[in-house]
Structure formats: structure tokens, C-alpha cells
Motif scaffolding. Structure first.
Motif, PDB file in Angstrom:
ATOM      1  N   PHE A 110       1.121  -0.609   0.305  1.00 27.95           N
ATOM      2  CA  PHE A 110      -0.165  -0.184  -0.057  1.00 27.95           C
ATOM      3  C   PHE A 110       1.035   1.259  -0.690  1.00 27.95           C
ATOM      4  O   PHE A 110       1.571   1.523   0.850  1.00 27.95           O
ATOM      5  CB  PHE A 110      -0.727  -0.091   0.763  1.00 27.95           C
TER       6      PHE A 110
ATOM      7  N   LEU B 198       3.720   0.880   2.374  1.00 27.02           N
ATOM      8  CA  LEU B 198       3.935   0.144   3.216  1.00 27.02           C
ATOM      9  C   LEU B 198       4.119  -1.084   2.572  1.00 27.02           C
ATOM     10  O   LEU B 198       2.869  -1.365   1.926  1.00 27.02           O
ATOM     11  CB  LEU B 198       2.877   0.771   3.631  1.00 27.02           C
TER      12      LEU B 198
ATOM     13  N   ALA C 282       2.804  -4.399   3.158  1.00 27.04           N
ATOM     14  CA  ALA C 282       1.251  -5.010   4.104  1.00 27.04           C
ATOM     15  C   ALA C 282       1.606  -6.509   3.965  1.00 27.04           C
ATOM     16  O   ALA C 282       1.927  -7.517   5.034  1.00 27.04           O
ATOM     17  CB  ALA C 282       0.210  -4.848   3.897  1.00 27.04           C
TER      18      ALA C 282
ATOM     19  N   PRO D 198       0.379 -10.199  15.373  1.00 30.82           N
ATOM     20  CA  PRO D 198       0.106  -8.980  15.647  1.00 30.82           C
ATOM     21  C   PRO D 198      -1.083  -8.034  15.427  1.00 30.82           C
ATOM     22  O   PRO D 198      -1.192  -7.945  13.568  1.00 30.82           O
ATOM     23  CB  PRO D 198       1.084  -8.118  15.430  1.00 30.82           C
ATOM     24  N   ASN D 199      -1.351  -6.776  15.883  1.00 27.54           N
ATOM     25  CA  ASN D 199      -2.360  -6.157  14.974  1.00 27.54           C
ATOM     26  C   ASN D 199      -1.621  -5.263  14.095  1.00 27.54           C
ATOM     27  O   ASN D 199      -0.502  -4.596  14.245  1.00 27.54           O
ATOM     28  CB  ASN D 199      -2.674  -4.850  15.518  1.00 27.54           C
ATOM     29  N   GLY D 200      -1.925  -5.419  12.435  1.00 23.34           N
ATOM     30  CA  GLY D 200      -1.331  -5.239  11.161  1.00 23.34           C
ATOM     31  C   GLY D 200      -0.372  -5.504  11.264  1.00 23.34           C
ATOM     32  O   GLY D 200       0.110  -5.327   9.946  1.00 23.34           O
ATOM     33  N   SER D 201      -0.319  -6.834  11.040  1.00 23.93           N
ATOM     34  CA  SER D 201       0.220  -7.292  10.316  1.00 23.93           C
ATOM     35  C   SER D 201       0.360  -8.513   8.552  1.00 23.93           C
ATOM     36  O   SER D 201       1.530  -8.236   8.649  1.00 23.93           O
ATOM     37  CB  SER D 201       1.391  -8.710  11.737  1.00 23.93           C
ATOM     38  N   GLY D 202      -0.472  -8.172   8.850  1.00 23.67           N
ATOM     39  CA  GLY D 202      -0.905  -8.184   7.412  1.00 23.67           C
ATOM     40  C   GLY D 202      -1.541  -9.026   7.270  1.00 23.67           C
ATOM     41  O   GLY D 202      -2.199  -9.820   6.457  1.00 23.67           O
ATOM     42  N   LYS D 203      -3.060 -10.488   8.531  1.00 24.88           N
ATOM     43  CA  LYS D 203      -3.136 -11.274   8.284  1.00 24.88           C
ATOM     44  C   LYS D 203      -3.884 -10.843   7.128  1.00 24.88           C
ATOM     45  O   LYS D 203      -4.613 -11.763   6.132  1.00 24.88           O
ATOM     46  CB  LYS D 203      -3.758 -11.048   9.523  1.00 24.88           C
ATOM     47  N   THR D 204      -5.241  -9.794   7.671  1.00 24.51           N
ATOM     48  CA  THR D 204      -6.842  -9.293   6.602  1.00 24.51           C
ATOM     49  C   THR D 204      -6.389  -9.614   5.284  1.00 24.51           C
ATOM     50  O   THR D 204      -6.748 -10.308   4.465  1.00 24.51           O
ATOM     51  CB  THR D 204      -6.996  -7.833   7.316  1.00 24.51           C
ATOM     52  N   THR D 205      -5.371  -8.752   5.186  1.00 23.22           N
ATOM     53  CA  THR D 205      -4.303  -8.496   3.931  1.00 23.22           C
ATOM     54  C   THR D 205      -4.370  -9.397   3.209  1.00 23.22           C
ATOM     55  O   THR D 205      -5.028  -9.938   1.979  1.00 23.22           O
ATOM     56  CB  THR D 205      -4.218  -7.550   3.381  1.00 23.22           C
TER      57      THR D 205
ATOM     58  N   GLN E 255     -13.369  -9.713   9.359  1.00 22.93           N
ATOM     59  CA  GLN E 255     -12.797  -8.952  10.355  1.00 22.93           C
ATOM     60  C   GLN E 255     -13.870  -8.642  10.866  1.00 22.93           C
ATOM     61  O   GLN E 255     -14.718  -8.709  11.836  1.00 22.93           O
ATOM     62  CB  GLN E 255     -11.953  -8.703  10.661  1.00 22.93           C
TER      63      GLN E 255
ATOM     64  N   GLU F  50     -10.983 -13.329  12.780  1.00 19.63           N
ATOM     65  CA  GLU F  50     -10.653 -13.505  14.057  1.00 19.63           C
ATOM     66  C   GLU F  50     -12.428 -13.430  14.199  1.00 19.63           C
ATOM     67  O   GLU F  50     -13.570 -13.321  14.230  1.00 19.63           O
ATOM     68  CB  GLU F  50     -10.713 -12.286  13.950  1.00 19.63           C
TER      69      GLU F  50
ATOM     70  N   HIS G 107      -6.848 -14.284  17.851  1.00 17.34           N
ATOM     71  CA  HIS G 107      -5.541 -13.303  18.641  1.00 17.34           C
ATOM     72  C   HIS G 107      -5.713 -14.396  20.436  1.00 17.34           C
ATOM     73  O   HIS G 107      -5.113 -13.799  20.672  1.00 17.34           O
ATOM     74  CB  HIS G 107      -5.742 -11.956  18.926  1.00 17.34           C
TER      75      HIS G 107
HETATM   76  N1  LIG Z   1      -6.793  -0.680   1.861  1.00 14.46           N
HETATM   77  C1  LIG Z   1      -5.748  -0.197   2.570  1.00 14.46           C
HETATM   78  N2  LIG Z   1      -4.736   0.833   2.045  1.00 14.46           N
HETATM   79  C2  LIG Z   1      -3.326   1.091   2.957  1.00 14.46           C
HETATM   80  N3  LIG Z   1      -2.415   0.560   4.342  1.00 14.46           N
HETATM   81  C3  LIG Z   1      -3.662  -0.481   4.890  1.00 14.46           C
HETATM   82  C4  LIG Z   1      -4.943  -1.024   3.368  1.00 14.46           C
HETATM   83  N4  LIG Z   1      -5.495  -2.413   4.655  1.00 14.46           N
HETATM   84  C5  LIG Z   1      -4.534  -2.994   5.357  1.00 14.46           C
HETATM   85  N5  LIG Z   1      -3.983  -1.352   5.470  1.00 14.46           N
HETATM   86  C6  LIG Z   1      -2.534  -1.478   6.109  1.00 14.46           C
HETATM   87  O1  LIG Z   1      -1.214  -2.573   6.501  1.00 14.46           O
HETATM   88  C7  LIG Z   1      -1.249  -3.577   7.174  1.00 14.46           C
HETATM   89  C8  LIG Z   1      -1.786  -4.842   7.647  1.00 14.46           C
HETATM   90  O2  LIG Z   1      -2.968  -4.793   6.754  1.00 14.46           O
HETATM   91  P1  LIG Z   1      -4.782  -5.841   7.446  1.00 14.46           P
HETATM   92  O3  LIG Z   1      -5.509  -5.458   8.110  1.00 14.46           O
HETATM   93  O4  LIG Z   1      -3.968  -6.728   7.076  1.00 14.46           O
HETATM   94  O5  LIG Z   1      -3.624  -6.367   9.834  1.00 14.46           O
HETATM   95  P2  LIG Z   1      -3.978  -7.539  10.668  1.00 14.46           P
HETATM   96  O6  LIG Z   1      -2.543  -8.642  10.830  1.00 14.46           O
HETATM   97  O7  LIG Z   1      -4.769  -8.050   9.599  1.00 14.46           O
HETATM   98  O8  LIG Z   1      -4.286  -6.814  11.735  1.00 14.46           O
HETATM   99  P3  LIG Z   1      -5.760  -7.146  12.961  1.00 14.46           P
HETATM  100  O9  LIG Z   1      -4.689  -8.201  13.583  1.00 14.46           O
HETATM  101  O10 LIG Z   1      -5.997  -5.466  13.487  1.00 14.46           O
HETATM  102  O11 LIG Z   1      -6.804  -7.218  11.997  1.00 14.46           O
HETATM  103  C9  LIG Z   1      -1.432  -1.921   7.920  1.00 14.46           C
HETATM  104  O12 LIG Z   1      -0.499  -1.614   8.106  1.00 14.46           O
HETATM  105  C10 LIG Z   1      -2.139  -1.360   7.422  1.00 14.46           C
HETATM  106  O13 LIG Z   1      -2.758  -0.056   7.931  1.00 14.46           O
END
Ligand SMILES: Nc1ncnc2c1ncn2[C@@H]1O[C@H](COP(=O)(O)OP(=O)(O)OP(=O)(O)O)[C@@H](O)[C@H]1O
Ligand SMILES: [Mg+2]
Lengths: 306, 358
Positions: A16, A19, A21, A40-47, A86, A161, A193
Motif C-alpha cells: 500500500f 508500506l 503489508a 500482531p495487529n497490523g501484521s497483514g493477516k487480513t490483507t 473481520q 477473527e 488473537h
Molecule cells: N486499504 C489499505 N490501504 C492502505 N493500507 C492498508 C490497507 N489495508 C491495510 N493496510 C495496512 O496494511 C497493514 C496490514 O493490515 P491488516 O489489516 O492486514 O492487518 P491485520 O494483521 O489484519 O491486523 P489486525 O489483527 O488488527 O486485524 C496495516 O499496516 C494497515 O494499516
């Protein structure tokens, strides 16, 4: 569980802007396996999960998901995948039944009434079927979401989650259900988590800042971490934490119920650190590190570069 | 506020837009109205009258009609605002003091567009002859003037404003609701996260769009029905042309507006922004289409913008069908701009409509 792979992707990357992700993640998930996806939060799982079901275009990477090319055949993949977002993402002004019915229609499933009915019964939603989704409590929303993503009988479930905010009894039932479905051959990739849930997975993957840190079964992950943990019982354990944490080689000193866990990577350093306290009234024993110890260990290691 | 640049832009942009439109584009004294003349006599006095009309600034003598039927058609299609007929033997009757009748037929469907010009007409005509009629003929200038002016306001003879406003209202309401509802509803879908759910399903984006467009189209028709009923029962405005034609040509117009709504929804990040963009589109549509103010009263640049808006053309079509009993032949040339707009707006909307979340 057999050896055929439901998911086999390599080098998956998503950026992104500046970044990264998800940074070149490889993942193999066998059919019928419950695969935990931690980080951890923001590690990229959802992505990462969004890339698997074609919601985001990977910047790099290739592979197979349910016998289809994960880059080019996302339409075919979508038909066989159930994705639970999520964040609750159903139509709040429709009732439970209407939501399920609508989703059934979007998938074009045959015998929709029956399928909706089955899905509601399986998750105990029948009594509330006419309640509007927007007025459900958090746990019931999760159940609706789970019912919805299974309505088209997918082969692979990507659950992001799924049990956040669900009470322990419902969580227990939910996991029993997942194990039963996995027994029938469904494959699960679940982010969570909760460490107790992670321990119920067949295998785990642990990512941080978009990179894969460790993968394997629970035992493998624990063994891989090479973490040594001592547990101590006794009075006033709180007082030990600060002095122990100052010792070289001690990464964590955390109270779990009646005992204090002291962990580190170097066995002799950890042993040296606790030696001064190996006296009455303290009772020490070496224990298997818990998954949480490993989790925290991996994360602190990430934070403090070696 | 600093993060939401679009909102900020709109807060500056909308007043600016209003300022420009109200300040420069709107003119309640429309001039240069296209006028056709039907000449059965072209003596020197006729020329005097015509050049005086031209010099007044109100009339642009654009066409020399060759027959009564042609002149009528020009009016029906809205290509001219007035037809002026000079009767045969005009010069002879004038010089005899018989006060020949000059017939002025006006497209009075929008009273505001014609009233000033008509009010000025008598003075212009009679005044112009004053210079011509000197010496022995000077007596003709007496009291009532040398000619008799007969004005026929066609399509809306009593100059009732509702006749013009109510059919037009249909287009305005459709523009407002279609653009606003679609853009806000689709934006809400992404805002609430349900879009993520939809996209994860094996539906094609186009199917989702069509699934959205069809109910809104029906809503549009319900609105039209309500307005037509109210027009008939409350305001005594009835459609002189074909209801079927009216309903049929409304479809491309409704879809064109839906296309705009979809396009906005792909740009807006939240419902508020979608609403603001709809408003930004709605404002010029309302003010520059000829709904509020006579189209021909606006300066050229404003007319050019107006020509690009589907509402402008739809208004003419609706007014044509309700007031002038226009048939398909009379309105085709207003249909193609709507068609072009429809194709463009839907193409942009569908192309921008996301298949993925990024
Ligand atoms: N559409 C987007 N545009 C820009 N950055 C994004 C976008 N989606 C996610 N990110 C960034 O990508 C990184 C990974 O996000 P992601 O949602 O995959 O984390 P996660 O592991 O699912 O976190 P959580 O446990 O909080 O759900 C984060 O730093 C987030 O800010
Ligand atoms: Mg997440």
C-alpha cells in the motif's frame, strides 16, 4: 486429513504505497486442516486473506487455491470459498433470514430455503431469524456471519477473527463445530488473537510486519522458538518481576495465575538469572513454554533487532 | 477537515458555483430570441419593421419560413421562440390606413421567456414606422399606431407558470433522487463493509450494478407517476401528447442519472461526500437547464454547459410532450444528447466500479 493441499501459495506480496503489508509470504494448507494464522495487529493477516479470495490484487506471488490459480481464477475460487470478514459486514436492515436468503441467491444455490434453514439450525439462529441484523449483539452477529459464509457449502473457509467478542461457551461450541467440519474434509484458515484457540489448530503460521516468522504444529512452533521457561510458585511473586527483568538473558517475566513464568533463549543465562531466588519460599520448575510465551517472544524479538 | 479535502473543496466550490451562476448566468430579461418570419409581402415598410425588431436586441431573425406548416413545426420543436407573419397586401393596407394585422405566434410554454419581448414588440413595430411615414402619410401614426398586432401565445395561452414548471419538475426530481440515492446507497455499501462481502461472492460487478439499477429505475417511475397524478388532479396540468412516449423516453434519462450516481459512488469515500458531489451536479442542472430561468436568457457559455446536462434536453422533451403534444419526430434531436450522456456516464461508472477493494 490428507496430503492434498487446499492452499499452496508462494511469494504473496501486497504493497500500500510505501508500506509492504504482506511481504513474500508462502503458505501451504492441507485439505481438512485447521490452520491458525497469528500475528500482531497490523501484521497483514487480513490483507493476506483478502488476496486469497480475490478481493485484493497481489503485487507479487503465485500459487494454487483449491486447484485454481490464485491470480487469474479468483472467480472460480470465490465459488468454493467462504470468507468471513473481520468486521461485521451484513445488511443491518435485513433480518437474519433475509440476509442468509440474499447470500444464498448471490451464490445461486439450489434448494435455497432448505440451505437457509440448515444454516440457521446449525448455529442456533432459528429463534431469532426475524430479528434485524443491525440489532444483534456482537456474538450473534458473529454467528450470523459464520452461518452466511457456510451457506454455499464451501470447501475452504477463511475466517478473519471469527470469535472476537463471542462468549466462552459459544466459542467452545464454535470450535467443536469447526473440528467436526474439518473431519468432513473442510479446510480452515483462521486468524485469531486467542492463544487457547490457536492451540486448537492443527498447524500455525505466525507473521509480523508482513513477514512469516514461524510455521508448523503447536509443538514445532514451541520447539522452534528454542525458548526456555521456568515457572515459580510462592508468595509475592510480583516483587520478583522487576529484578528478574533486569537480568541479562531474561526476555519475559509474567505472572500466570499463581505462578510466574520466566523465559529466555539462552538456557544458562536464564538459569543464572533465577539462581539467587532458588530458595524458600520459592518453588521452581522448568516448564514447556506456552504459546503465549512464544508469541510474546517472537514479537519482542521483532521489536529489538538482534 | 484537513483530512477530508473533498468536503473542504465542496465548501468552497458550491458557494463559488452559486455565485457564478446567479451572478453571471442568470438573466431574467432574455434577449436574442430566435424568431422566424413568414413573409407574404416584403415591401420597404416590412423591412423597416424587421430591422427595428432586430435592433431592439430581443429578436434574432434566424429564419425565413416558407410556409405556415414549416413555421408551426419550428415552434413545436422549440427551434424558434416566435413566428411573425406579415400578411399579403401589407404595404397597400398600411398606406390606406387599414391597420393591417401582423400575427405574432409565440411559444409561450415558458411565460418568463417571452413576456418581456412581447411587451416591447408593439412599441418597436409602431415606432419603427414613424420615421417611414412622413408627410401625407404621417396621419397614420395617430392613436393606435399604423398596424394592428395580434399575439397568439401557443401551448400555454394563459401564461400559467405551473404548466411550465410542473412537467419540468419531473426531470428535476428524477435528477436529484436518482443521482443522490445511487451514489449514497453504493457508497454506504462500501462504508458499512457489505461491499467486501459482495465482492467475495462470485457475482460479477455488473450484475450487482444491474441489481441496484433496476429497483431505482422503478422508484424513478413511481416518482413520475406521483408527479403526473398531482399535476392532473391538483394543478390541472395534463399531458397533451403520448403518455407512453413520455414514459419510454424517461428510461434513458433515468439511467443517465444513475450512471452519474454510480460514478460519484466510486469516487466518494463516505456518504457525506457522495451527497456533496450529488449536490454539485444537481445545482447547475437545476439552474442552467432552463428549469428555473429561461434557457435563452443565459449567456453563451452557460448555455453550452446547459447543453451538456441531460436535464436540459429532458426538460424540453417533457415540456414538448405535455404542452405541445410533440411526437417522436419532434424530439429526436433532444434525445441523442441524453443518449450520449447515458453512454458516457454508465461507461465511466462501470469502468470505475471496483472489482477489488484496492
Ligand atoms: N486499504 C489499505 N490501504 C492502505 N493500507 C492498508 C490497507 N489495508 C491495510 N493496510 C495496512 O496494511 C497493514 C496490514 O493490515 P491488516 O489489516 O492486514 O492487518 P491485520 O494483521 O489484519 O491486523 P489486525 O489483527 O488488527 O486485524 C496495516 O499496516 C494497515 O494499516
Ligand atoms: Mg485483520
Amino acid at each position: 486429513m490428507n496430503d492434498a493441499l487446499a492452499i499452496d501459495v508462494r511469494g504473496m506480496t501486497k504493497r500500500f504505497g510505501s508500506l509492504v503489508a504482506v511481504d513474500h509470504i508462502d503458505l501451504q494448507v492441507r485439505q481438512g486442516e485447521i490452520h491458525g494464522f497469528l500475528g500482531p495487529n497490523g501484521s497483514g493477516k487480513t490483507t493476506f486473506i483478502r488476496m486469497l479470495c480475490g478481493l485484493l490484487k497481489p503485487d507479487d506471488g503465485h500459487g494454487i487455491c483449491l486447484d485454481h490459480n490464485v491470480i487469474t481464477q479468483s472467480e472460480a475460487i470465490k465459488r468454493q470459498v467462504g470468507y468471513m470478514t473481520q468486521r461485521f459486514s451484513f445488511w443491518e436492515d435485513l433480518s437474519i433470514r433475509e440476509n442468509l436468503d440474499f447470500i444464498g441467491r448471490m451464490y445461486g444455490i439450489a434448494h435455497r430455503r432448505q440451505a437457509v434453514h440448515d444454516a440457521m439450525r446449525r448455529l442456533g439462529l432459528e429463534n431469532r431469524q426475524h430479528q434485524l441484523a443491525g440489532s444483534l449483539s456482537g456474538g450473534w452477529k458473529q454467528r450470523l456471519a459464520l452461518a452466511a459464509c457456510m451457506i454455499h457449502r464451501p470447501r475452504l473457509l477463511l475466517l478473519d477473527e471469527p470469535t472476537a467478542g463471542v462468549d466462552p461457551v459459544a466459542r467452545r461450541e464454535f470450535w467443536d463445530e469447526i473440528h467436526a467440519l474439518a473431519e468432513e474434509g473442510l479446510t480452515f484458515l483462521i486468524t485469531t488473537h486467542y492463544m487457547d484457540e490457536a492451540e486448537r489448530c492443527h498447524r500455525l503460521a505466525f507473521i509480523a510486519a508482513g513477514r512469516m516468522l514461524t510455521r508448523g504444529s503447536l509443538d514445532e512452533v514451541v520447539a522452534d522458538s528454542k525458548l526456555v521457561t521456568w515457572a515459580v510458585n510462592g508468595p509475592d511473586l510480583q516483587k520478583l518481576i522487576a529484578p528478574l527483568q533486569r537480568q541479562p538473558g531474561v526476555e519475559q517475566a509474567t505472572v500466570f495465575g499463581n505462578s510466574l513464568h520466566v523465559s529466555g533463549i539462552n538456557p544458562s543465562e536464564v538459569y543464572r538469572a533465577i539462581t539467587p531466588y532458588q530458595r524458600k519460599p520459592y518453588f521452581w520448575r522448568q516448564v514447556e513454554p506456552s504459546l503465549e510465551d512464544v508469541f510474546v517472544h517472537l514479537m519482542t524479538r521483532k521489536a529489538v533487532p538482534q | 477537515m484537513r483530512r477530508d479535502r473533498l468536503t473542504f473543496g465542496m465548501m468552497i466550490g458550491i458557494p463559488l458555483l452559486q455565485l457564478i451562476i446567479f451572478g453571471y448566468a442568470i438573466n431574467s430579461d432574455p434577449k436574442h430570441l430566435p424568431t422566424a418570419v413568414l413573409l407574404a409581402d416584403d415591401g420597404p415598410h416590412v423591412r423597416t419593421i424587421l430591422s427595428a425588431m432586430k435592433n431592439s436586441g430581443y429578436f434574432d431573425l434566424t429564419l425565413l419560413a416558407s410556409s405556415e406548416t414549416q413555421a408551426r413545426q419550428l415552434l413545436a420543436r422549440g427551434q424558434v421562440q416566435f413566428v411573425i407573419s406579415i400578411p399579403p397586401d401589407f404595404t397597400r393596407d398600411l398606406l390606406r390606413g387599414d391597420r393591417p394585422t401582423v400575427l405574432v405566434e409565440a411559444d409561450a410554454s415558458d411565460p418568463a421567456a417571452t413576456s418581456n419581448a412581447l411587451a416591447a414588440m408593439k412599441t418597436i413595430m409602431n415606432g419603427s414606422l414613424r420615421a417611414d411615414l412622413k408627410g401625407p402619410t404621417a396621419s397614420l401614426n395617430a392613436s393606435d399606431g399604423p398596424i394592428h398586432l395580434a399575439v397568439h401565445g401557443l401551448y400555454n395561452p394563459e401564461a400559467i407558470t405551473q404548466y411550465n414548471i410542473i412537467p419540468g419538475l419531473m426531470g428535476v426530481v428524477l435528477t436529484m433522487t436518482m443521482v443522490m440515492i445511487t451514489s449514497v446507497a453504493i457508497t454506504r455499501e462500501s462504508e458499512r463493509g457489505t461491499m467486501e462481502n459482495l465482492l467475495a461472492m462470485p457475482t460479477r460487478p455488473l450484475e450487482v450494478l444491474i441489481g441496484k439499477i433496476i429497483p431505482y429505475t422503478l422508484v424513478g417511475y413511481v416518482q413520475m407517476g406521483l408527479i403526473l397524478l398531482a399535476a392532473y388532479f391538483i394543478f390541472d396540468v395534463y399531458v397533451t401528447g403520448s403518455y407512453l412516449l413520455l414514459l419510454a423516453i424517461s428510461l434513458p434519462f433515468i439511467c443517465a442519472n444513475l450512471g452519474v450516481g454510480i460514478t460519484f459512488s466510486t469516487i466518494a469515500r463516505n456518504q457525506l461526500q457522495a451527497l456533496q458531489m450529488s449536490f454539485f451536479f444537481f445545482l447547475p442542472s437545476l439552474l442552467l437547464s432552463g428549469f428555473m430561468f429561461p434557457f435563452r436568457g443565459m449567456p453563451q457559455w452557460a448555455q453550452t454547459i446547459g447543453q451538456m446536462l441531460p436535464l436540459t434536453h429532458y426538460l424540453r422533451v417533457v415540456r414538448g410532450i405535455t404542452l405541445k403534444a410533440s411526437g417522436l419526430g419532434d424530439i429526436v434531436f433532444e434525445l441523442w444528447p441524453i443518449g450520449v450522456f447515458l453512454v458516457l456516464s454508465l461507461a465511466v461508472g462501470v469502468a470505475r466500479y471496483r472489482r477489488t477493494l484496492d
